[in-house]
Design an enzyme around this catalytic site. Sequence first.
Site, short mmCIF file in Angstrom:
data_model
loop_
_atom_site.label_atom_id
_atom_site.label_comp_id
_atom_site.label_asym_id
_atom_site.label_seq_id
_atom_site.Cartn_x
_atom_site.Cartn_y
_atom_site.Cartn_z
N SER A 1 -2.30 2.67 -11.24
CA SER A 1 -3.64 2.02 -11.57
C SER A 1 -5.14 2.81 -12.13
CB SER A 1 -4.31 0.60 -10.81
OG SER A 1 -2.46 0.25 -10.39
N GLU B 1 -5.92 -1.47 2.01
CA GLU B 1 -5.38 -1.96 0.78
C GLU B 1 -4.68 -3.39 0.87
OE1 GLU B 1 -2.73 0.75 -1.76
OE2 GLU B 1 -2.45 -0.74 -3.61
N TYR C 1 -0.92 7.41 -4.87
CA TYR C 1 0.47 8.64 -4.18
C TYR C 1 1.86 8.08 -5.27
CZ TYR C 1 -3.65 5.69 -1.66
OH TYR C 1 -4.54 5.40 -1.27
C1 LIG Z 1 0.96 -3.29 -10.18
C2 LIG Z 1 1.52 -1.63 -9.74
C3 LIG Z 1 -0.11 -1.59 -9.74
C4 LIG Z 1 0.70 -0.95 -8.94
N1 LIG Z 1 -0.58 0.74 -8.24
C5 LIG Z 1 -0.67 1.49 -8.20
C6 LIG Z 1 -1.31 3.16 -7.82
O1 LIG Z 1 -2.99 2.80 -8.18
N2 LIG Z 1 -1.32 3.53 -7.70
C7 LIG Z 1 0.05 4.35 -6.67
O2 LIG Z 1 0.22 4.88 -6.29
N3 LIG Z 1 0.89 3.41 -6.80
C8 LIG Z 1 1.36 2.38 -7.63
N4 LIG Z 1 2.32 1.05 -7.62
C9 LIG Z 1 3.61 1.22 -7.13
C10 LIG Z 1 4.10 0.85 -5.80
O3 LIG Z 1 3.45 1.22 -5.02
C11 LIG Z 1 5.25 1.06 -5.75
O4 LIG Z 1 5.85 0.78 -7.06
C12 LIG Z 1 6.38 0.81 -5.03
O5 LIG Z 1 5.54 0.99 -3.78
C13 LIG Z 1 7.20 0.76 -5.28
O6 LIG Z 1 7.91 2.10 -5.04
P1 LIG Z 1 8.83 2.35 -6.63
O7 LIG Z 1 8.78 1.80 -7.99
O8 LIG Z 1 9.41 3.98 -6.18
O9 LIG Z 1 10.48 1.53 -6.10
P2 LIG Z 1 12.10 2.09 -5.02
O10 LIG Z 1 10.70 2.48 -3.94
O11 LIG Z 1 12.40 2.19 -5.68
O12 LIG Z 1 12.21 0.97 -4.24
C14 LIG Z 1 13.27 0.18 -5.27
C15 LIG Z 1 13.61 -1.30 -4.41
O13 LIG Z 1 14.62 -1.61 -2.97
C16 LIG Z 1 13.88 -1.72 -2.09
N5 LIG Z 1 13.15 0.05 -1.24
C17 LIG Z 1 13.10 1.11 -1.20
N6 LIG Z 1 13.65 1.05 0.41
C18 LIG Z 1 13.92 -0.27 1.19
C19 LIG Z 1 13.63 -0.06 2.29
N7 LIG Z 1 13.62 0.78 2.81
N8 LIG Z 1 14.31 -1.43 3.07
C20 LIG Z 1 14.37 -2.67 1.55
N9 LIG Z 1 14.33 -2.55 1.04
C21 LIG Z 1 13.97 -1.44 0.18
C22 LIG Z 1 12.06 -1.90 -2.02
O14 LIG Z 1 11.61 -2.84 -2.28
C23 LIG Z 1 12.17 -2.36 -4.23
O15 LIG Z 1 12.99 -3.47 -4.06
C24 LIG Z 1 1.56 0.32 -8.24
C25 LIG Z 1 2.81 -0.87 -8.65
C26 LIG Z 1 2.25 -1.76 -9.27
C27 LIG Z 1 4.00 -2.67 -9.79
#
Ligand SMILES: Cc1cc2nc3c(=O)[nH]c(=O)nc-3n(C[C@H](O)[C@H](O)[C@H](O)COP(=O)(O)OP(=O)(O)OC[C@H]3O[C@@H](n4cnc5c(N)ncnc54)[C@H](O)[C@@H]3O)c2cc1C
Length: 383
Positions: free
Chosen positions: A138, A221, A105
Amino acid sequence: MNIRDEVREFLASAWTPGMDSATFLQAAVDTGWLAPTWSADWYGRGLSAEDAEIVGEEFRRVGAPGRADRDHLHARVIYELGSDQLKSTYLRDLLTHTVSGCLLYSEPGAGSDLASVRTSVVREGDQWRVNGQKVWTSGARTAAYGLLAARSNRDVPKHRGMTFFVIPMKQEGIEVRPLVQITGDAHFNEVFFTDAWVDDANRLGEVDDGWRVLMTALGYERLVMGARGVGSRASDPTYVGTGDDLLALAERHGRLEDPVIADQIADIYAERTAARLNAARYAAEGKGQDAAAMSLGKLMMSRILHGTAGLRRDIVGAEALYDERADPPSDGEVANFFTLDAYFTSIGGGTDQVQRNIISERMLGLPKDKDASKDIPFRDVRS
Ligand SMILES: Cc1cc2nc3c(=O)[nH]c(=O)nc-3n(C[C@H](O)[C@H](O)[C@H](O)COP(=O)(O)OP(=O)(O)OC[C@H]3O[C@@H](n4cnc5c(N)ncnc54)[C@H](O)[C@@H]3O)c2cc1C
């Protein structure tokens, strides 16, 4: 014979604590007890949610792995959304843990806002050509396939131009590079697609309607992750650190008489109980699949796991700075690991902030977040 007696009879004949789980899983799949609500055609017994709860209770009571219909995210997505062909290709191997899958994703510019994925799919006959990059994936190194959210149409607004696939991972156009986490483990990966291929038969849902499929999969999930915070199985390593062993830990470190520690332990128990009762209330009201309810469970899980990790640190003190990787791990190292690992729970599967947005919009009726890119063609969205 009632369900409880039947499942007890099965467990008595098939399960011994500490046994090889592969042998048990084969038997549990063959008899339908592993996925009790699913149809008998697909490894289930067609039981009601109430009867399946009894099955789950009995599995947990003896410490056997169970309730794959609810807890095995990949199997559940394929069972609920996949064609018969996909089910017969993957379900049995997933349920017996012979193969695993991964979630393709997130991308460097699309995490919380998954509707912004840029990895592209272009149809060529019965296949789709895939190009782009995913991140934080992951388990990608061992996965046999991935659930892929990809951009199939750039001429429509972002939520309307995505398509969802089950893509085989072991092919030439897919490169997986590990990323090391703060805990020192490397479950994460970057995944690069360079002219990789996926059959149209592996598509879940309609072309360009992947957002809807993705929302359903994300809901499952959150449901699976939410359950991690309320588990009470001290015997199950998945749940160590969620509360049951806190009293013993406080006693070992001479902190049981400390009123602040005792108060904090009581708080954790209260939160876990509230989370469990909330989940049961929603299930009883038929809202088990409600997106906001799933987000609430996931958010509570994250808060509980952070709170529990903090309490472990308070109990063991400076020892919680240890990361010595001893076997068995010391109380300090366990506290250290859970502190670092808790960050996973507040980011993976959708961040706490995003869960709060969903709850405030859908449960509390507050105004929706403004998103300037929502209604314009995706090709005009700035990256
Ligand atoms: C241990 C782990 C396993 C994972 N495994 C997978 C996986 O297997 N497959 C996969 O596809 N992804 C995976 N992920 C990714 C995970 O789904 C994303 O890291 C997560 O959705 C956040 O996206 P980002 O890192 O791009 O942060 P961003 O979207 O850039 O967000 C950065 C910050 O801004 C805040 N923010 C963003 N938009 C808003 C809003 N509209 N309102 C308020 N706050 C906001 C967020 O809460 C965060 O604090 C994993 C992440 C972790 C930590």
